[in-house]
Design a protein around this motif. Sequence first.
Motif, short mmCIF file in Angstrom:
data_model
loop_
_atom_site.label_atom_id
_atom_site.label_comp_id
_atom_site.label_asym_id
_atom_site.label_seq_id
_atom_site.Cartn_x
_atom_site.Cartn_y
_atom_site.Cartn_z
N ALA A 36 0.85 -1.17 0.01
CA ALA A 36 0.18 -0.04 0.02
C ALA A 36 0.77 1.29 0.04
CB ALA A 36 -1.11 0.10 1.19
N TYR A 37 0.15 2.56 -0.33
CA TYR A 37 0.86 3.76 -0.25
C TYR A 37 -0.02 4.63 0.67
CZ TYR A 37 2.88 8.11 -1.77
OH TYR A 37 3.31 9.32 -1.58
N CYS A 38 0.77 5.21 1.54
CA CYS A 38 -0.03 6.02 2.56
C CYS A 38 1.16 7.43 2.86
CB CYS A 38 -0.29 5.39 3.85
SG CYS A 38 -1.05 6.57 4.92
N PRO A 39 0.82 8.51 2.13
CA PRO A 39 1.76 9.52 2.20
C PRO A 39 1.67 10.33 3.49
CG PRO A 39 -0.01 10.15 0.86
CD PRO A 39 -0.09 8.68 1.21
N GLU A 40 2.68 11.13 4.07
CA GLU A 40 2.38 11.86 5.13
C GLU A 40 1.72 13.45 4.71
OE1 GLU A 40 4.44 14.66 5.29
OE2 GLU A 40 5.46 14.15 3.78
N ARG A 41 1.21 14.08 5.73
CA ARG A 41 0.90 15.27 5.33
C ARG A 41 1.02 16.31 6.43
NH1 ARG A 41 -5.15 13.33 4.18
NH2 ARG A 41 -4.83 13.92 1.99
N VAL A 42 2.09 16.54 7.02
CA VAL A 42 2.45 17.09 8.36
C VAL A 42 3.32 18.44 7.85
CG1 VAL A 42 2.43 14.87 9.61
CG2 VAL A 42 4.93 15.88 8.57
N LEU A 43 3.20 19.33 9.07
CA LEU A 43 4.02 20.59 9.28
C LEU A 43 5.11 20.47 10.03
CD1 LEU A 43 3.72 23.82 8.21
CD2 LEU A 43 2.61 24.09 10.58
N ILE B 55 -0.69 16.56 -5.72
CA ILE B 55 -1.60 17.64 -5.98
C ILE B 55 -1.82 18.59 -4.67
CG2 ILE B 55 -2.79 16.50 -7.53
CD1 ILE B 55 -5.30 16.27 -6.17
N GLU B 56 -1.67 17.91 -3.51
CA GLU B 56 -1.76 18.65 -2.34
C GLU B 56 -0.43 19.55 -2.24
OE1 GLU B 56 -3.60 15.32 0.53
OE2 GLU B 56 -1.59 15.78 0.92
N ASN B 57 0.71 19.31 -2.55
CA ASN B 57 1.93 20.06 -2.56
C ASN B 57 1.82 21.19 -3.86
OD1 ASN B 57 2.89 19.03 -0.13
ND2 ASN B 57 3.97 17.52 -1.16
N SER B 58 1.36 20.77 -4.92
CA SER B 58 1.33 21.55 -6.13
C SER B 58 0.18 22.64 -6.01
CB SER B 58 0.73 20.78 -7.13
OG SER B 58 1.83 19.70 -7.72
N ARG C 143 -0.29 24.16 -3.04
CA ARG C 143 0.52 25.03 -2.36
C ARG C 143 1.48 25.76 -3.08
NH1 ARG C 143 -0.13 27.02 2.72
NH2 ARG C 143 2.11 26.74 3.26
N ASP C 144 1.98 25.24 -3.99
CA ASP C 144 3.21 25.79 -4.94
C ASP C 144 2.41 26.90 -5.67
OD1 ASP C 144 5.70 26.08 -5.49
OD2 ASP C 144 5.36 24.94 -7.39
N VAL C 145 1.47 26.47 -6.31
CA VAL C 145 0.72 27.34 -7.07
C VAL C 145 0.25 28.59 -6.41
CG1 VAL C 145 -1.35 27.83 -8.57
CG2 VAL C 145 -0.13 25.71 -8.80
N ASN C 146 -0.38 28.49 -5.36
CA ASN C 146 -0.79 29.60 -4.28
C ASN C 146 0.26 30.67 -3.90
OD1 ASN C 146 -4.05 29.69 -3.76
ND2 ASN C 146 -3.39 27.52 -4.17
N ILE C 147 1.48 29.89 -3.72
CA ILE C 147 2.68 30.92 -3.20
C ILE C 147 3.07 31.35 -4.52
CG2 ILE C 147 5.02 30.59 -2.40
CD1 ILE C 147 3.97 28.31 -0.76
N ALA C 148 3.21 30.73 -5.61
CA ALA C 148 3.71 31.57 -6.68
C ALA C 148 2.85 32.69 -7.09
CB ALA C 148 3.71 30.76 -8.23
N CYS D 174 9.24 18.85 -0.01
CA CYS D 174 7.86 18.56 -0.54
C CYS D 174 7.51 19.66 -1.71
CB CYS D 174 6.96 18.58 0.59
SG CYS D 174 7.01 17.14 1.72
N ILE D 175 7.32 20.82 -1.26
CA ILE D 175 6.48 21.71 -1.99
C ILE D 175 7.42 22.10 -3.30
CG2 ILE D 175 5.47 24.01 -2.31
CD1 ILE D 175 4.57 23.83 0.47
N ALA D 176 8.89 22.18 -2.81
CA ALA D 176 9.84 22.69 -4.00
C ALA D 176 10.07 21.68 -5.02
CB ALA D 176 11.10 23.27 -3.39
N VAL D 177 9.82 20.43 -4.77
CA VAL D 177 9.95 19.17 -5.46
C VAL D 177 8.73 18.49 -6.16
CG1 VAL D 177 11.18 16.91 -5.47
CG2 VAL D 177 12.21 18.57 -4.04
N ASP D 178 7.90 18.19 -5.23
CA ASP D 178 6.97 17.17 -5.79
C ASP D 178 6.19 17.63 -7.03
OD1 ASP D 178 7.74 15.93 -3.47
OD2 ASP D 178 6.12 16.53 -2.25
N PRO D 179 5.98 19.03 -7.11
CA PRO D 179 5.14 19.33 -8.58
C PRO D 179 5.76 18.87 -9.88
CG PRO D 179 5.03 21.12 -6.92
CD PRO D 179 6.10 19.79 -6.54
#
Length: 434
Positions: A161-168, A220-223, A225-230, A272-277
Amino acid sequence: MPADVSLKVSVIGLGYIGLPTAALIARSGMNVLGIDNNARVVETVNSGRVHIEEVDLDGLVQGVVARGNLRAATQVEASDVFVIAVPTPVAEDRAPDISYVLDAARAVSTVLKAGDTVILESTSPVGTTEAMRDLLAQLRPDLRMPRDGAASPNAADIAIAYCPERVLPGRILVELIDNDRCIGGITPRCARKALSFYRQFVRGQCVTTTSRSAEMVKLIENSFRDVNIAFANELSVIAEGMGIDVWEVIRLANRHPRVNILQPGPGVGGHCIAVDPWFIVHSDPENARMIRMAREVNDGKTDYVVSHASDVIDELPGATIACLGLAFKANIDDFRESPAIKVAHRLAKRYGRRVKLVEPHIRDVPAEFIGTGAELIDLDDALESCDILIVLVDHDIFKSVPVAERLNKIVYDTRGIWPDQPKSSAPAPIRAVS
């Protein structure tokens, strides 16, 4: 649900996600082995200490190691559940590099047995979990691997299975438990088996789906964020050109009930955000146009900051420059993909010993600065001896500096933490910029 203390769990990769995850699982009562190829990391964890900074992690690790629920090693051992949390960087051509994931799968294959569960947590391009399954099938033909759409999906010996983290960062221990988890299985049975594992230490809702969908969810979660920061970073460049205070404009625009513009900065950092998109762009370059442009805008903001900082510095030949902050975000010691590091390093290469580094979360000058002449100093020394202050990270300690201590300084604030900076504090023709 109560933890099955008979389970033996191996967490492969003891980095910013792997070590907190291993410690939390161990706290639930399960027997956890942390695997890392860095012998120093293994030694540190086995002594009950930590090699990364995260709120409350040191006490947690000390406790679970003392109780015998967590230990570390450089080699895998037979377990019931394997959690893979290794890096997934991008290559120079922006193509995803999943070699660490596949190396972890190779290691796991040597001790895998019928009934085991293998869970990938590393942020990965769509299809990586299936690639890991195919590799395990090749290495262990004696075990039946799960196949989506197979006539008898319950016949598989191994659940994958696949289960990504989503933490700050700074809240990892809280969010690993409280945040919802998206669990994608190669088959529904795989997802259910992974679900039963996570429910033993996760309070957030656990939702099951396919492995490919779960992989895409993380990207897409990280993308997003990236789009909105851009958007915020692009606004900051436009506003600066018009002589408008971008921080005030964003604050006022956000008073609209359906507007929530993020804060600009010197770029975007972190693994994450700088790489995953780029994983999405690589998978479908023709259609991922906005995602690609957001990455280019955010990377370009770093170049913009270097250019403007250089303009400020060149107006005062011989002035001493303090770069405030090197981490990729506030109040952490994580420097992965940090735009602050990139800005400071380029300035140090150009201005040498005139550049001073202020970063409260490190004790030594980072390796990339060796040979530039840049020196690590504390904040008090910077406020006393430096002529130019360049704010690159919004650490709380920087926010606490009163106006009086910034008088007669040239300030380039890329984070907007000093909105009360007197515009007249800089000698003509330089003005404080933000």
